[in-house]
Design an enzyme around this catalytic site. Structure first.
Site, mmCIF file in Angstrom:
data_model
loop_
_atom_site.group_PDB
_atom_site.id
_atom_site.type_symbol
_atom_site.label_atom_id
_atom_site.label_comp_id
_atom_site.label_asym_id
_atom_site.label_seq_id
_atom_site.Cartn_x
_atom_site.Cartn_y
_atom_site.Cartn_z
ATOM 1 N N CYS A 321 -0.589 -8.608 -0.148
ATOM 2 C CA CYS A 321 -0.526 -9.972 0.388
ATOM 3 C C CYS A 321 -0.945 -10.985 -0.684
ATOM 4 O O CYS A 321 -0.251 -11.135 -1.688
ATOM 5 C CB CYS A 321 -1.355 -10.087 1.656
ATOM 6 S SG CYS A 321 -0.884 -11.506 2.687
ATOM 7 N N HIS A 406 0.118 -5.535 5.353
ATOM 8 C CA HIS A 406 -1.194 -4.934 5.598
ATOM 9 C C HIS A 406 -0.979 -3.663 6.418
ATOM 10 O O HIS A 406 -0.037 -3.570 7.201
ATOM 11 C CB HIS A 406 -2.103 -5.884 6.372
ATOM 12 C CG HIS A 406 -2.421 -7.148 5.644
ATOM 13 N ND1 HIS A 406 -3.218 -7.185 4.522
ATOM 14 C CD2 HIS A 406 -2.044 -8.439 5.878
ATOM 15 C CE1 HIS A 406 -3.329 -8.428 4.094
ATOM 16 N NE2 HIS A 406 -2.636 -9.212 4.897
#
Length: 497
Positions: A321, A406
């Protein structure tokens, strides 16, 4: 952790239970089944209760982006960016949302276990409190104070917490739980007996410190406190695989590395110094709530040279991310930091542009994971790392990997195959990946372990008795110091007594 254990304990006894945290402040979040965003702690508590995560379990989420501002997430969606002073303006509206959500949950479930936020003794914030005594008073809830004795001074902390509260708040404090106790509980018993005499409130249990509990740290405080992630098991082969995860100031979803730490022979350490990366086989740049600011921190700490040098030596680097965004060539951010175009580390020939609309997405097949990010990958000349539905979901350049996902490493087969390649690139030919590590089962095992600790060390019947009827009305405490004594102590701040 205690709330998660209570949820699992009640669920195992076929009691319909739900978790609730009126307001959470955390950058560890997940995407719910209804398309919103909540604190990861409430998602784990929901799992403990046998429920899918929903925004109703954490209606207000604050995601700190700096020391003074936070992103305000209401019922799963970004509403504003606020300072502490601005937040006061939202209080009445947020209180109504919290009240409605809790009321609905109480109608649907046999029990709702509400987690507080920090200490209820932050009396300077009482007027705007939504998650501690403000919630308890509004909904007439019994309150248990859980104290971390591992930090020291717990008996004074418990007494003082009750003593500084307003009488109406004090009346709702039903009793105490001591958490993370090391040693012989008999040594603590005289103090707990005196605490009962002084406060009129019982201690419902003394929970022992358990090293093996690593379940989903709620925020970066846990990352700071524990340098090594989990309790590493010995390797299956002849060598360890050493992972250095960068402890960013505004780290988000730090739990991504826990899947690596579940593997035997994988040692995961949080680092903030370039020297600690010297012996690493893999460097991980985790998520960040402040990508540009944390990128500047990497430069200031001298970590950029360590990361770039590691990659140019052909050793693996993983960005997740915000961490992936830092690995790219250019970052254009007029949303989060307002910095405009910023140079990234250039280890991935790709560009990031921040969008005002946050991406919130769950993935389930053939891989599971979730996305929470403003930054969008707008250009890439790199190869795809992995595809889902014929679309690239990660990029790679040699041994440098990046993805917005994630939870990707929770996929056991994917993680094993990838770690095998990481070990090869790092020259760890003696490292062997285990073929039976199940991260999801490990997390469920953690929840059962917490429930077992509560069952063994908590007066469960007394705690569950608080669910029946109105809260017990405990006595109001007043200061045990006479006015003259209070005057004396006010001049003793520098005295070593």
């Amino acid at each position: 952790m205690v709330v998660a254990g209570l949820c699992r304990l009640l669920a195992r006894n076929r009691i319909r239970v739900a978790p609730f945290k009126a307001q959470n402040m955390s950058n560890n979040s997940v995407v719910t089944v209804d398309g919103g965003e909540i604190g990861r702690a409430q998602a784990i508590q929901a799992r403990a209760a046998g429920l899918a995560p929903r925004v109703r379990f954490n209606p207000i989420l604050l995601k700190p982006g700096s020391d003074r501002t936070s992103q305000l997430v209401i019922k799963g969606q970004v509403a504003d960016s606020v300072t502490a002073a601005d937040y006061v303006k939202h209080r009445d509206r947020l209180a109504a949302i919290v009240s409605d959500e809790l009321s609905c949950l109480r109608k649907e479930f046999d029990a709702v276990i509400c987690e507080g936020a920090g200490s209820p003794a932050e009396i300077n914030l009482r007027a705007t409190d939504l998650a501690n005594m403000g919630l308890a008073r509004a909904a007439n809830l019994p309150v248990i104070l859980v104290g971390d004795i591992d930090r020291g001074g717990l008996l004074a902390h418990l007494f003082g917490t009750v003593a500084v509260l307003e009488p109406e708040d004090q009346a709702l404090i039903a009793g105490f739980v001591v958490n993370k106790f090391r040693g012989d509980p008999a040594l603590l018993e005289p103090g707990l007996r005196q605490l009962l005499e002084m406060t009129g409130r019982p201690t419902y249990g003394v929970l022992p410190y358990a090293d093996e509990l690593w379940l989903d740290a709620e925020d970066s405080l846990s990352v700071v406190a524990h340098r090594v992630v989990g309790t590493p098991a010995p390797p299956c082969g002849d060598e360890w695989l050493k992972v250095a995860a960068i402890r960013l100031p505004r780290i988000s979803n730090s739990t991504d590395v826990e899947a690596l730490a579940c593997e035997p022979g994988v040692l995961v350490r949080w680092i903030a110094d370039p020297a600690d990366a010297a012996d690493a086989d893999l460097i991980v740049l985790p998520g960040s709530k402040a990508t540009v600011a944390d990128l500047a921190w990497l430069h200031d700490r001298g970590l950029v040279a360590a990361i770039v040098g590691h990659a140019r030596a052909g050793k693996p680097v993983l960005g997740i991310c915000g961490g992936m965004q830092m690995l790219c060539r250019r970052i254009t951010d007029t949303v989060e930091s307002g910095s405009g175009e910023v140079a990234g580390l250039g280890l991935l020939d790709a560009d990031i542009v921040f969008s005002r609309v946050k991406t919130l997405r769950n993935w389930h097949r053939p891989l599971s994971g979730y996305e929470i990010h403003h930054g969008q990958l707008t250009r890439s000349s790199e190869a795809a790392w992995f595809d889902v539905d014929a679309e690239p979901q990660g990029v790679r350049s040699g041994a440098v990997f990046g993805t917005h996902w994630h939870g990707l490493l929770d996929n056991d087969d994917f993680r094993r195959a990838w770690l095998t390649g990481v070990a090869e690139a790092a020259g760890r030919t003696g490292f062997t990946v285990a073929d039976d590590t199940d991260v999801v089962a490990r997390r469920d095992g953690q929840l059962d372990r917490i429930a077992d600790l509560l069952a063994a060390h908590l007066d469960v019947d007394a705690v569950l008795g608080l669910l029946d009827g109105p809260p017990p009305r405990r006595p109001h405490l007043v200061s045990r110091l006479r006015p003259a004594q209070r005057a004396q102590t006010s001049h003793c701040q520098a005295d070593p007594l």
